[in-house]
Design a protein around this motif. Structure first.
Motif, PDB file in Angstrom:
ATOM      1  N   SER A 100       6.379  -2.491   7.666  1.00 47.31           N
ATOM      2  CA  SER A 100       6.726  -0.199   8.701  1.00 47.31           C
ATOM      3  C   SER A 100       7.712  -1.152   9.938  1.00 47.31           C
ATOM      4  N   CYS A 118       5.877   3.451   8.858  1.00 44.46           N
ATOM      5  CA  CYS A 118       5.833   3.225   7.763  1.00 44.46           C
ATOM      6  C   CYS A 118       7.102   2.602   7.477  1.00 44.46           C
ATOM      7  N   ASN A 150       1.665  14.234  -6.374  1.00 45.73           N
ATOM      8  CA  ASN A 150       1.589  13.311  -7.666  1.00 45.73           C
ATOM      9  C   ASN A 150       1.982  14.573  -8.927  1.00 45.73           C
ATOM     10  N   ALA A 164       5.708   8.801  -2.754  1.00 41.30           N
ATOM     11  CA  ALA A 164       4.625   8.133  -2.038  1.00 41.30           C
ATOM     12  C   ALA A 164       5.473   7.607  -0.502  1.00 41.30           C
ATOM     13  N   ALA A 212       0.737  -1.574  -0.477  1.00 38.30           N
ATOM     14  CA  ALA A 212       0.112  -0.143   0.243  1.00 38.30           C
ATOM     15  C   ALA A 212       0.818   1.220   0.338  1.00 38.30           C
ATOM     16  N   GLU A 213       0.629   2.339  -0.663  1.00 38.96           N
ATOM     17  CA  GLU A 213       1.081   3.737  -0.549  1.00 38.96           C
ATOM     18  C   GLU A 213       0.337   4.077  -0.463  1.00 38.96           C
ATOM     19  N   THR A 214       1.147   5.529   0.185  1.00 37.53           N
ATOM     20  CA  THR A 214       0.107   6.704   0.067  1.00 37.53           C
ATOM     21  C   THR A 214       0.354   7.798  -0.081  1.00 37.53           C
ATOM     22  N   VAL A 215       0.030   8.177  -0.721  1.00 36.17           N
ATOM     23  CA  VAL A 215       0.922   9.725  -2.202  1.00 36.17           C
ATOM     24  C   VAL A 215       1.634  10.546  -1.026  1.00 36.17           C
ATOM     25  N   VAL A 216       2.836  11.826  -1.840  1.00 38.24           N
ATOM     26  CA  VAL A 216       3.268  11.899  -0.688  1.00 38.24           C
ATOM     27  C   VAL A 216       2.973  13.582  -1.729  1.00 38.24           C
ATOM     28  N   GLN A 260       2.363   1.975   4.955  1.00 36.82           N
ATOM     29  CA  GLN A 260       1.584   2.403   6.498  1.00 36.82           C
ATOM     30  C   GLN A 260       0.073   1.749   6.165  1.00 36.82           C
ATOM     31  N   GLU A 261      -0.119   0.690   7.599  1.00 35.20           N
ATOM     32  CA  GLU A 261      -0.794   0.025   7.357  1.00 35.20           C
ATOM     33  C   GLU A 261      -0.583  -0.834   6.823  1.00 35.20           C
TER      34      GLU A 261
END
Ligand SMILES: [Zn+2]
Length: 824
Positions: A229, A97, A37, A183, A31-35, A187-188
């Motif tokens: 993480s 993360c 784009n 990204a 899973a990725e969280t955008v920092v 995380q999670e």
């Protein structure tokens, strides 16, 4: 016959490739969280977000391959900027993360000396170097938190306020970086690895091992394809365990109360834990685990392996090698936990001490995880994790299946197969035997892939993983078989051990090198204060009386198998191996280096001392005169860094050389630019003088003996930093070839280095040093093939690999012999 064989092989190739289509969908990416784009409408908004620092040109939005990206110009031409640098303000919580990921492309990295990522936190920074991994197209850059160092005093991963990218000036030429898709990853994730950073305050001497053993565990998870993480024990909080089902304590000699509290609550609410070695008592109670006592080994090899009781842990290998020096002596808690594995000694006898304990919510290993026996370690860790959280079996099996054929630059097995066939069929005369061998190997790999697929579909995950690994072993073999050799090359291995690779005689080592197309070995037979032969000048190592004169043994083996032997000396540096008496005498005679701060450097001889010059030269001449060697090889032929040498003798000799006194020693040689230039030149002269004198004397003693040197990779910078002016040695003919140590795993960086070095070496052959043993994976045959191919593209006509260790000699050398270095 020839064409018939070829036609059949091509048909088979088509069949193999077709059969590879289809199969289960690849495992989901972490899973990725955008920092960022990089969807900026115009240059102004891009420049407001990514601020150009210190004279750097501004960023601009671009679209490349349909991907929104940012163009970062590195304006080195005609400017004085030390680096091109951009800052992006953020408010990031990276406490839970794995790290940061983004895409990068750069058409020409040659003007860049290096790339850095910085993350500001409070008054300090987390920092890491990175490099383009692909020569063309996009490289995916993954910077893991655990690989980042610190500058100043960062305030924790939860408070990241700036992302800074820097490209350091290498040459006076412009280039540009393009970045995209930034990204956070991990995380999670289901697994949270708790890094014991509280040790920095509570048990400072343990901090090095905390970092090391945490990394051993995360490397293992990474190789298993398990998402995780990394959370500092200073940051552990319930909101940072969202999605977490398994906590791993890799080595936590201390744990803050708050962190222990959170972990206990986590266990009480159904969470699971895997712990190694030390465990806080509160956690032990919650997990049904005993608090053990320190048990040292009774003799070397007392704790040699971990043996699992049959069916004690599904999927665990029966025996896992691990040579531990001590353990926690812990017995199961009645009604709560049971022993699943026991420590055995080197003779295969049980010590009676449990190695692995299992309870309802925890698996505990009584020592930290070490790197030895890596393949079985991975199986063991997966069995532990899968026992506690069964869904992880599936995640690992899917990842394992998805990675079939995904090594080197290949997208998958069919991509690799196509390229392998293309490679074999290129040129005028494709070799039918090679085509046949490739076809057979690929068919076997495909059979294993199908088995892995069937097992995966029927939920037999351990079996699927084993079949996928077998498929990849054959795929790698196929790629090796597809390589072509190039006749006439100088193909050498450095061997750091004067006794040869461990577990092998010199005869065996030379035999395997020669059989697989290598032409030379460079064995490390002498240091500044140690000789592994019957020297009259240097202290002789005790191994010589026990195991014989190592130059004589190595040379005899080389002669037998037609291999060249270039004897390697570590110059100036004693490596802490010289006898005490010898070092005391040198110290009394003022022959050891003194640093800029006045502290003495016990391992380094002062290069300007005439007696040291003489000893260095004469010991190399001694070797050339006494043994019919093919060459002698300089190493450490330099200063340690800018801080050496400032001994009183250096002051006298420098002042005599420039005909003037230095008023404020040693401060003035740094404060006064003109004096500093003279100082740096004088240091270079000291090193060059030894090279010139040795070269002359060796050529007199044995005219056919080659002179060569292992040198640093960036001559224009290194000539100042370490006084190594090797371009001059080439120009003046002091050396017959040079081996710049280009120990980067990155293809683009390697290519840039070699391209420049070939120019600096001029007419003298340059056989670049390939850093196999320094790479994250020390048996990465595909990367080795890539780097050898680069030396061919750049026309070096040879290379030198670091180094001939036991795994290299037994695994890598034979794989090279399948193709890339095959004997004609
Ligand atoms: Zn000195």
């Amino acid at each position: 016959m020839k064409t018939g064989g070829l036609g059949l092989a091509i048909l088979l190739a088509a069949a193999v490739v077709q059969a590879m289509a289809g199969g289960p969908a690849p495992a989901a990416a972490p899973a990725e969280t955008v920092v960022d784009n990089f969807n900026y409408p115009d240059a102004a908004s891009a420049q407001a977000a990514w601020r150009a620092m210190w004279g750097t040109a501004g960023a601009a939005p671009v679209e490349v391959d349909g991907r929104k990206a940012l163009r970062l110009p590195c304006n080195f031409r005609g400017t004085k900027i030390e680096r091109a640098s951009w800052d992006r303000s953020v408010q990031l919580d990276m406490a839970a993360c794995r790290g940061l990921r983004f895409r990068l492309r750069c058409a020409d990295t040659s003007p860049v000396a290096g790339l850095s990522l910085y993350l500001q936190s409070g008054d300090g920074w987390y920092a890491a170097r990175f490099a383009q991994t692909e020569r063309e197209g996009w490289s995916t850059i993954a910077v893991d938190k655990e690989d980042m160092g610190t500058e100043g005093r960062p305030a924790g991963w939860g408070r990241i306020s700036t992302i800074r990218l820097s490209a350091w000036r290498g040459q006076d030429t412009d280039t540009e970086l393009v970045i995209a898709d930034m990204a956070l990853v991990g995380q999670e994730a289901a697994i949270a690895v708790v890094r014991g950073e509280s040790a920095a305050h509570d048990a400072p001497r343990e901090m090095g091992s905390v970092v090391q053993f945490t990394r051993t565990v995360t490397t293992c998870l990474k190789e298993l394809g398990l998402d995780y993480s990394v959370v500092s024990d200073l940051d552990l909080a319930p909101q940072r365990l969202t999605g977490t089902r398994l906590i791993i304590l890799p080595h936590n000699p201390s744990m803050p109360d708050a962190a222990a509290e959170v972990t206990v609550k986590f266990l009480e609410s159904g969470g699971k834990m895997m712990a190694f070695y030390a465990m806080p008592a509160r956690l032990g109670q919650a997990a049904g685990m005993p608090s053990g006592t320190h048990v040292p080994q009774q003799f070397d090899g007392y704790f040699s392996s971990i043996r699992f009781q049959e069916a004690a842990l599904a999927g665990a290998p029966p025996v896992v090698g691990q040579r531990s020096w001590n353990i926690r002596g812990a017995r199961p808690v009645e009604g709560r936990s049971r022993a699943a594995a026991t420590w055995f000694d080197g003779d295969g006898k049980s010590t009676g001490w449990p190695a692995v304990l299992v309870s309802d919510n925890c698996i505990y290993m009584t020592h930290v995880l070490l790197q030895d026996d890596a393949a079985n370690k991975r199986r063991m860790v997966l069995a532990m994790a899968g026992h506690l959280v069964p869904a992880l079996w599936r995640q690992a099996a899917e990842a394992s299946y998805a990675r079939i054929g995904q090594f080197g630059r290949f997208a998958g097995q069919d991509d690799m197969a196509l390229q392998a066939f293309r490679q074999v069929k290129a040129g005028d005369k494709p070799d039918p035997a090679r085509l046949q061998s490739l076809t057979t190997t690929l068919k076997e790999a495909e059979r294993d892939r199908l088995r892995a697929q069937d097992f995966l579909r029927s939920g037999k995950y351990p079996e699927s993983i084993a079949a996928a690994q077998e498929a990849n072993r054959r795929n790698i073999l196929a790629w090796c078989v597809a390589q072509k050799s190039q006749p006439g090359e100088h193909r050498a291995f450095w061997c750091h051990s004067a006794l040869g690779p461990s577990g092998m005689t010199w005869d065996e080592a030379a035999k395997t090198l020669a059989a697989n197309g290598f032409t030379a070995i460079v064995p490390n037979m002498l240091w500044a204060g140690t000789a592994f032969y019957e020297s009259r000048l240097l202290p002789v190592a005790p191994e010589v009386s026990e195991k014989g004169d190592q130059i004589a043994l190595c040379l005899a083996a080389c002669r037998k198998y037609g291999l060249q032997c270039h004897v390697w000396k570590v110059n100036w540096n004693t490596g802490g191996r010289a006898p005490k008496q010898f070092m005391e005498r040198l110290k009394q005679e003022g022959r050891l280096q003194v640093r800029f701060d006045g502290k003495s450097d016990e391992h380094w001889l002062c290069p300007s001392h005439p007696e040291n010059q003489k000893l260095e030269r004469d010991s190399m001449v001694e070797v050339a005169a006494a043994y019919p060697v093919d060459g002698i090889h300089f190493d450490y032929i330099r200063y340690p860094d800018r801080d050496g040498c400032f001994c009183p003798g250096c002051r006298d000799r420098f002042e005599a050389a420039i005909g003037a006194k230095v008023a404020d020693w040693p401060t003035d040689v740094r404060r006064d630019a003109a004096l500093e230039a003279k100082w740096l030149q004088w240091r270079r002269d000291n090193i060059t003088r030894l090279v010139a004198a040795t070269s002359e004397a060796v050529r007199k003693a044995r005219p056919k003996c080659s002179i060569s040197a292992a040198v640093f990779s960036n001559w224009p910078v290194d000539r100042d930093n370490v006084g190594q002016d090797w371009k001059l040695w080439c120009e003046r003919g002091y050396v017959d070839f040079v081996c710049p140590m280009d120990y980067t795993p990155y293809e683009g960086e390697f290519e840039g280095l070699v391209a420049r070095q070939v120019q600096w070496a001029g007419k003298v052959p340059c056989y670049p040093g390939i850093g196999l043993s320094t790479w994250p994976s020390q048996t990465d045959i595909c990367k080795l093939i890539d780097q050898i191919s680069i030396t061919r593209r750049l026309g070096t006509r040879g290379f030198t690999i670091f180094e001939l260790s036991a795994p290299t000699a037994s695994e890598i050398v034979p794989l090279c012999g399948k193709g890339i270095t095959a004997k004609e």
